[in-house]
Design an enzyme around this catalytic site. Structure first.
Site, PDB file in Angstrom:
ATOM      1  N   GLY A 159       0.800  -1.223   0.000  1.00 23.96           N
ATOM      2  CA  GLY A 159       0.000   0.000   0.000  1.00 23.96           C
ATOM      3  C   GLY A 159       0.830   1.269   0.000  1.00 23.96           C
ATOM      4  O   GLY A 159       0.443   2.285  -0.586  1.00 23.96           O
ATOM      5  N   ASN A 160       2.034   1.221   0.646  1.00 22.49           N
ATOM      6  CA  ASN A 160       2.860   2.430   0.707  1.00 22.49           C
ATOM      7  C   ASN A 160       3.522   2.750  -0.624  1.00 22.49           C
ATOM      8  O   ASN A 160       4.139   3.794  -0.781  1.00 22.49           O
ATOM      9  CB  ASN A 160       3.916   2.315   1.819  1.00 22.49           C
ATOM     10  N   LYS A 183      -4.724  -9.116  -2.345  1.00 22.95           N
ATOM     11  CA  LYS A 183      -3.843  -8.904  -3.499  1.00 22.95           C
ATOM     12  C   LYS A 183      -2.609  -9.783  -3.455  1.00 22.95           C
ATOM     13  O   LYS A 183      -2.071 -10.150  -4.500  1.00 22.95           O
ATOM     14  CB  LYS A 183      -3.487  -7.426  -3.649  1.00 22.95           C
ATOM     15  N   LYS A 212     -14.663  -8.232   5.691  1.00 21.92           N
ATOM     16  CA  LYS A 212     -13.752  -7.199   5.200  1.00 21.92           C
ATOM     17  C   LYS A 212     -14.451  -5.842   5.172  1.00 21.92           C
ATOM     18  O   LYS A 212     -15.378  -5.621   4.379  1.00 21.92           O
ATOM     19  CB  LYS A 212     -13.277  -7.567   3.793  1.00 21.92           C
ATOM     20  N   LYS A 216       0.598 -12.028   4.008  1.00 18.40           N
ATOM     21  CA  LYS A 216       1.789 -12.055   3.161  1.00 18.40           C
ATOM     22  C   LYS A 216       2.510 -13.390   3.305  1.00 18.40           C
ATOM     23  O   LYS A 216       2.951 -13.989   2.317  1.00 18.40           O
ATOM     24  CB  LYS A 216       2.710 -10.893   3.507  1.00 18.40           C
TER      25      LYS A 216
END
Length: 300
Positions: A6-7, A204, A126, A266
């Site tokens: 996201g960053n 993602k 979510k 992740k």
């Protein structure tokens, strides 16, 4: 395969202006240059959480101010896939030009298939979109634990197939940098009438792992805001991990060493990739990509 965190698009404290995002993207893309110079063929996935949330807010404001009909979440996913891909293409083109690299970038708006029987649809968790002071009459909403109001929740199903994935692999082997499965992909299910969009959010990293396996990638990089994976993160006995076997990763997950909504998905994506034929998954921050010993490597 490289999954942008996201960053890569939006950093803490930023408003999300176009200029902020393009500068962030260009900075992230510059870190791919060492890999390109080594001859890597690169496919890029990315998140879209804040952008989808902003899109839902714009649709809500448009309905309230002008009576414009709001669009469903799969439509918002397609919107953000296209806009973020434009940012990445623009940033990557600038970086390639600066480094005199004759590489082209191509983006695909990607539908990702999920199962209508996925348990996530029976228990959506979510959170997406705006907060409401009272619970709306229709839809799935949960009260925010921080007291900000009620917020819509949707399913986060497991991806099972990626449309046109063979084209992704072919373009990458031909030397293109390919941008695909943005935001985890536009979630669709099979129906008698064909593929139909559904109200859901796909992780993602899981979608990128599936894509990496299906195109035969050897390495899968997940970019985040820390250089390595840690156990006892920000606690006594904190330790950075250089290498994790799949068995060790599963054990640490079971122990709750990795936070949900942060490092846990992740690590799961890394396990998925390695167990399905990948050589190694590297979890690290973008600035470490030129370092051959960067990050934490998940291996079989």
């Amino acid at each position: 395969m490289i999954a942008f965190g996201g960053n890569a698009l939006l950093r803490a404290g930023q408003k999300g202006t176009f200029q902020e995002q393009i500068e962030n993207v260009e900075r992230t893309c510059a870190n791919l240059v060492p890999l390109l110079k080594k001859g890597y063929r690169i496919v890029v996935g990315h998140g879209n959480g804040p952008q989808v949330g902003n899109g839902l807010l714009r649709h809500q404001a448009g309905e309230q101010a002008y009576g414009l009909p709001p669009q469903p979440m799969d439509f918002c996913g397609a919107e953000t896939q296209g806009s973020i891909a434009y940012l990445i293409e623009t940033g990557m083109d600038r970086v390639l030009r600066k480094n005199k690299l004759d590489t082209k970038v191509v983006s695909l708006v990607t539908r990702v298939e999920v199962s209508p029987e996925d348990p996530g649809f029976r228990n959506p968790t979510k959170p997406v979109g705006p907060f409401y002071p009272e619970k709306p009459a229709e839809g799935n909403y949960r009260e925010d634990p921080k007291g900000r109001g009620w917020r819509k929740v949707v399913a986060s199903p497991v991806p099972i197939g990626i449309r046109n994935v063979e084209l992704v692999g072919r373009l990458a082997r031909e030397g293109y940098v390919v941008v695909t499965v943005g935001g985890g992909g536009i979630p669709v299910v099979r129906t008698p009438q064909g593929l139909q969009g559904v109200e859901a959010v796909i992780d993602k990293d899981l979608a990128s792992a599936l894509c990496a396996n299906q195109i035969g990638a050897e390495e899968f990089y997940i970019l985040t805001d820390v250089p390595k994976v840690y156990i006892n993160f920000r606690k006594e006995g904190e330790k950075a991990l250089d290498t994790l076997t799949v068995a060790e990763a599963r054990q640490y997950l079971a122990e709750g060493q990795f936070a949900e909504g942060s490092m846990a998905p992740k690590v799961r994506a890394g396990i998925l990739f390695v167990e399905n034929g990948g050589k190694s998954c590297i979890i690290t921050e973008a600035g470490e990509l030129g370092n051959p010993s960067c990050g934490t490597r998940i291996v079989k």
